[in-house]
Write a protein that holds these residues in place. Structure first.
Motif, mmCIF file in Angstrom:
data_model
loop_
_atom_site.group_PDB
_atom_site.id
_atom_site.type_symbol
_atom_site.label_atom_id
_atom_site.label_comp_id
_atom_site.label_asym_id
_atom_site.label_seq_id
_atom_site.Cartn_x
_atom_site.Cartn_y
_atom_site.Cartn_z
ATOM 1 N N ILE A 142 -4.835 -2.706 -3.320
ATOM 2 C CA ILE A 142 -5.540 -1.744 -2.468
ATOM 3 C C ILE A 142 -5.072 -0.315 -2.741
ATOM 4 C CG2 ILE A 142 -5.905 -1.022 -0.061
ATOM 5 C CD1 ILE A 142 -5.572 -3.989 0.723
ATOM 6 N N GLY A 143 -3.757 -0.123 -2.943
ATOM 7 C CA GLY A 143 -3.184 1.209 -3.087
ATOM 8 C C GLY A 143 -3.823 2.076 -4.160
ATOM 9 N N GLY A 169 -1.407 -5.474 -1.236
ATOM 10 C CA GLY A 169 -1.247 -4.030 -1.071
ATOM 11 C C GLY A 169 -1.267 -3.295 -2.398
ATOM 12 N N THR A 191 2.575 1.955 -3.414
ATOM 13 C CA THR A 191 1.731 2.363 -4.532
ATOM 14 C C THR A 191 1.079 3.728 -4.348
ATOM 15 O OG1 THR A 191 -0.043 0.996 -3.586
ATOM 16 C CG2 THR A 191 1.246 0.050 -5.376
ATOM 17 N N ILE A 231 0.849 -1.205 0.000
ATOM 18 C CA ILE A 231 0.000 0.000 0.000
ATOM 19 C C ILE A 231 0.878 1.247 0.000
ATOM 20 C CG2 ILE A 231 -1.688 1.333 1.329
ATOM 21 C CD1 ILE A 231 -2.805 -1.361 2.339
#
Length: 251
Positions: free
Chosen positions: A219-220, A216, A23, A20
């Motif tokens: 999600i980022g 991650g 990104t 996360i």
């Protein structure tokens, strides 16, 4: 195999957080590299093992930004070739890495990024369509050759350097992060090959970390697109400050 019982789940969890961070800002490798070294890997092997996670993470991150229409592909393709060349140079240098010199240099770079992000001198032109004339293109090629050298050399903190390299051209942080993950994905392919050739990879730990980083990486982009430039600016500033202080005070 007993050590892997606790190492693999821990790497997965830390990998999600690192993915996360990577990104939407940067610095995820400043969490994962020390953890890999704590698990008994040498600096060079930890550096190489971490590249598996970065490579996998950015596959998902590129897809996330592209699906949301936030990837300026033409500009990303301009940035990529010099970064590829630089990464080959940097990865070969990384085989004999001086940890203390790296940490001090990275801390200074991060303080510079923090100041630049806070002042945000390109805020005015970010509201305009950026004209990439020949001089801007030359500057981008030169700067991303340097990005490639640094990223191939150590990876940790390279996101902050990419952010600075593109902020000076007035791009917003959502699109900057999209370009960032595209370029880092491309040059990581080269750097990873160098580490594999030299046998500097722990595949068990690498793929456990990659699984977390990939989550991650999905999600980022959602967070970045939903929250926008100003929110990312705050995340970048806080992240840079925390990691810079850590490197300067507790190297």
């Amino acid at each position: 195999m007993d050590a892997y019982f606790w190492q693999l789940p821990l790497l997965f969890v830390v990998g999600v957080v690192a993915g996360i961070l990577n990104t939407i800002a940067g610095g995820g490798s400043l969490l994962t590299l020390p953890l890999l070294i704590f698990m008994g890997l040498s600096g060079a092997v930890a550096n190489g093992t971490n590249r598996i996670a970065i490579f996998c993470q950015n596959i998902f991150a590129i897809r996330g930004y592209s699906k949301r229409g936030m990837l300026p592909l033409q500009l990303a393709l301009l940035c990529t070739p010099p970064a590829l060349l630089g990464s080959w140079v940097g990865a070969n240098l990384a085989i004999n890495l001086d940890d203390q010199v790296f940490k001090r240099l990275l801390a200074l770079i991060m303080v510079g990024v923090l100041i630049f992000t806070a002042v945000d001198p390109m805020k005015r032109i970010r509201q305009q369509e950026v004209n990439f004339g020949w001089w801007r293109k030359i500057l981008i090629v030169l700067s991303f050759f340097g990005v490639g050298i640094y990223g191939g050399f150590v990876q940790a903190g390279v996101g902050f350097i990419v952010i600075t390299a593109l902020l000076i051209h007035g791009l917003d942080l959502v699109r900057i992060n999209a370009i960032k993950v595209f370029v880092i994905f491309a040059y990581t392919f080269i750097a990873l090959g160098v580490f594999i050739y030299h046998g500097q990879i722990d595949y068990y730990l690498g793929f456990a970390l990659a699984a977390g980083n990939s989550i991650g990486g999905m999600i980022g982009p959602r967070l970045a697109v939903a929250k926008g430039h100003d929110w990312i600016k705050k995340v970048v500033s806080v992240t840079v400050l925390v990691f810079a202080l850590k490197l300067l005070l507790f190297p």
